[in-house]
Scaffold this motif. Structure first.
Motif, short mmCIF file in Angstrom:
data_model
loop_
_atom_site.label_atom_id
_atom_site.label_comp_id
_atom_site.label_asym_id
_atom_site.label_seq_id
_atom_site.Cartn_x
_atom_site.Cartn_y
_atom_site.Cartn_z
N HIS A 38 -30.13 8.29 -46.66
CA HIS A 38 -30.15 6.94 -47.14
C HIS A 38 -29.62 6.65 -48.42
O HIS A 38 -29.28 7.71 -49.28
CB HIS A 38 -31.77 6.60 -47.03
N TYR A 40 -30.55 5.35 -50.95
CA TYR A 40 -31.51 5.51 -52.19
C TYR A 40 -31.40 6.92 -52.72
O TYR A 40 -32.04 7.18 -53.71
CB TYR A 40 -32.83 5.01 -52.03
N ASP A 54 -28.06 2.13 -44.18
CA ASP A 54 -29.59 1.59 -44.45
C ASP A 54 -30.42 1.90 -43.26
O ASP A 54 -29.86 2.74 -42.27
CB ASP A 54 -29.46 -0.12 -44.63
N SER A 55 -31.56 1.47 -43.07
CA SER A 55 -32.42 2.01 -42.11
C SER A 55 -31.96 1.77 -40.90
O SER A 55 -31.97 2.43 -39.63
CB SER A 55 -33.94 1.32 -42.28
N PHE A 77 -40.74 8.15 -42.40
CA PHE A 77 -40.74 7.03 -41.24
C PHE A 77 -39.14 7.16 -40.65
O PHE A 77 -38.91 7.11 -39.41
CB PHE A 77 -41.06 5.78 -41.60
N MET A 78 -38.17 7.30 -41.52
CA MET A 78 -36.82 7.56 -41.03
C MET A 78 -36.37 8.78 -40.27
O MET A 78 -35.80 8.66 -39.13
CB MET A 78 -35.93 7.75 -42.30
N TYR A 135 -42.50 -3.72 -39.61
CA TYR A 135 -41.21 -3.13 -40.42
C TYR A 135 -40.89 -1.69 -40.01
O TYR A 135 -42.02 -1.07 -39.95
CB TYR A 135 -41.39 -3.42 -41.78
N ASN A 137 -40.45 0.53 -41.96
CA ASN A 137 -41.21 1.15 -42.78
C ASN A 137 -42.51 1.17 -42.32
O ASN A 137 -43.42 0.69 -43.16
CB ASN A 137 -41.10 0.64 -44.23
N SER A 156 -34.72 -4.45 -42.59
CA SER A 156 -34.44 -5.45 -43.71
C SER A 156 -33.15 -6.28 -43.33
O SER A 156 -33.10 -7.45 -43.89
CB SER A 156 -34.28 -4.87 -45.14
N HIS A 228 -40.00 -2.33 -55.41
CA HIS A 228 -39.28 -3.38 -55.61
C HIS A 228 -40.22 -4.68 -56.15
O HIS A 228 -39.81 -5.70 -56.55
CB HIS A 228 -39.00 -4.19 -54.04
N HIS A 251 -32.89 -7.08 -52.75
CA HIS A 251 -33.50 -6.77 -51.41
C HIS A 251 -34.50 -7.35 -51.08
O HIS A 251 -35.28 -7.98 -51.91
CB HIS A 251 -33.71 -5.15 -51.42
N GLU A 253 -37.27 -7.01 -49.92
CA GLU A 253 -38.61 -6.39 -50.27
C GLU A 253 -38.95 -6.97 -51.74
O GLU A 253 -40.29 -6.88 -52.07
CB GLU A 253 -38.68 -4.94 -50.23
N SER A 267 -30.12 -6.29 -46.95
CA SER A 267 -30.40 -4.78 -46.73
C SER A 267 -29.56 -3.88 -47.71
O SER A 267 -28.61 -4.51 -48.47
CB SER A 267 -30.12 -4.15 -45.41
N THR A 268 -29.62 -2.92 -48.06
CA THR A 268 -28.94 -1.76 -48.90
C THR A 268 -27.46 -1.79 -48.41
O THR A 268 -26.51 -1.78 -49.30
CB THR A 268 -29.49 -0.34 -48.99
P1 13P Z 1 -32.83 -0.69 -45.93
O1 13P Z 1 -33.20 -0.95 -44.57
O2 13P Z 1 -32.14 -1.73 -46.73
O3 13P Z 1 -32.11 0.55 -46.26
O4 13P Z 1 -34.36 -0.65 -46.91
C1 13P Z 1 -34.96 0.85 -46.72
C2 13P Z 1 -35.98 0.68 -47.54
O5 13P Z 1 -37.21 1.36 -47.49
C3 13P Z 1 -35.82 -0.22 -48.90
O6 13P Z 1 -36.93 -0.08 -49.71
#
Ligand code: 13P
Ligand code: SF4
Length: 365
Positions: A38, A40, A54-55, A77-78, A135, A137, A156, A228, A251, A253, A267-268
């Motif tokens: 990811h 982050y 991103d997710s 969760f990913m 979501y 997440n 997102s 966030h 973002h 969030e 999203s990211t």
């Molecule tokens: P993205 O789907 O934008 O990568 O965001 C995931 C996430 O956990 C942002 O906090």
């Protein structure tokens, strides 16, 4: 199968040594293992990624991979989504089991089921009136809840589109666990703020009156991302004062005021793409996690782009940072030696229903 090598032997590895051992184990594993990362993720792990995203992108990549081992450098969760969407013989691995998501923990199946019962008491059969939207997440059992009740998953990057899908089927939405993503996406669809009510899962009937519940078009679960929530409207106003030509991207969030005051919200993956495609010599204020912001600040510096982090304090996803080179070296060396450690395995009855909700999302977005 070999007996697993204990993590204690890796705990004190120097970063450079861990880096070398990751590389050696990867060479031994070859195409048997794919590393999904990811955005982050910390730099010392991100450098080892085969694929990043991103997710939404990562869930598609997991569903398309043929590797025997999907090593997920992200949060719990990913890795669950990777397990649910990959083939039964593939193995999903999270290098540190403590890499959770505090927002995902803000909704549980017991609380969502209680909410569903309370909605039934107030309005009759919720399956007829509400589309449950989770979501991504969130834990697998909540995705399964959505699969079972005609609902869907969103990320997102597709939340407004997923709300459209949901309202085409039922007149109301129960959105969990992130109130901010739900509110911003509802607003993007043109739903007035007064038609969205916050459902507090720790209070009876979400802390709402029957009238408030009946009136709401979207019930927003009272959850948020601890990273966030640090970004505030004041940070944007100060930046705009100092740099009237600067651009702001956040973002979804982030809270509503931050999103409203931003030039772009996404999203990211969208954040990276938007800044990448922007003209040279632009200045940016970015409201998302610090590892990502630091990485793109370095990456686009040569184009004269100045990229600033939105908050004055450090906001990192501390749970994702649990995936460090030591844990990565430990799990890859075990795989190379024939032992599987930290497997994420969602029970099939739950995975089957969660897959329904995830596949609805993939088809709709
Ligand atoms: P993205 O789907 O934008 O990568 O965001 C995931 C996430 O956990 C942002 O906090
Ligand atoms: Fe969860 Fe927030 Fe970390 Fe994203 S940044 S994984 S929402 S805690």
């Amino acid at each position: 199968m070999q007996a697993a090598i204990h993590f204690d032997r890796f705990n004190t590895l120097a970063d450079e040594e861990a880096r070398g051992r990751i590389q050696t184990a990867r060479d031994r594993l070859g195409k048997r293992a794919v590393l999904l990362c990811h955005h982050y993720q910390r730099a010392d792990v991100y450098r080892h990624a085969d694929l990043t995203g991103d997710s939404l992108k990562l869930s598609r990549l997991a569903s398309q991979s043929d590797a025997e081992f999907i090593v997920f450098c992200g949060v719990h969760f990913m890795a669950e989504v990777a397990d649910i969407l990959s083939k039964p013989e593939q193995i999903s691995i999270l290098p540190d089991m403590a890499a959770g998501c505090s927002m995902a923990d803000m909704a549980s199946l017991a609380k969502v089921e209680r909410c569903w019962r309370e909605l039934e008491e107030v309005m009759g059969d919720p399956d007829r009136l509400f589309t449950p939207v989770t979501y991504i997440n969130s834990a697998a059992d909540l995705k399964a809840f959505c699969g079972e009740h005609g609902g869907i998953v969103c990320t997102s990057s597709n939340a407004p589109k997923i709300l459209e899908w949901s309202f085409a089927r039922r007149e109301k939405v129960l959105f969990f666990p992130d109130q901010h993503l739900g509110r911003w996406s509802g607003h993007k669809m043109g739903i007035p703020l007064e038609d969205m009510a916050i459902w507090d899962p720790d209070l009876e009937y979400g802390g709402l009156t029957p009238e408030q519940i009946r009136r709401a078009k979207i019930l927003l679960w009272k959850g948020h991302c601890s990273v966030h929530q640090m970004f505030q409207a004041g940070h944007i106003l100060r930046f705009r004062n100092q740099h009237p030509d600067g651009l702001v991207i956040s973002h979804p969030e982030c809270n509503f005021d931050v999103c409203r005051l931003s030039d772009y919200v996404g999203s990211t993956e969208t954040i990276i793409r938007t800044i990448k495609e922007a003209p040279a010599d632009t200045r940016w204020l970015v409201g998302t996690e610090l590892n990502l912001v630091n990485r793109i600040a370095g990456e686009f510096k040569a184009e004269g782009k100045i990229i600033q982090f939105m908050a004055p304090t450090v906001c990192m996803c501390s749970t994702m940072a649990r995936i460090d080179p030591q844990h990565l070296a430990w799990c890859l060396e075990n795989l190379a030696e024939g032992s599987v450690v930290n497997r994420i395995s969602v029970p099939e009855h739950e995975a089957a229903l969660a897959r329904v909700a995830l596949n609805r999302m993939l088809a709709a977005s």
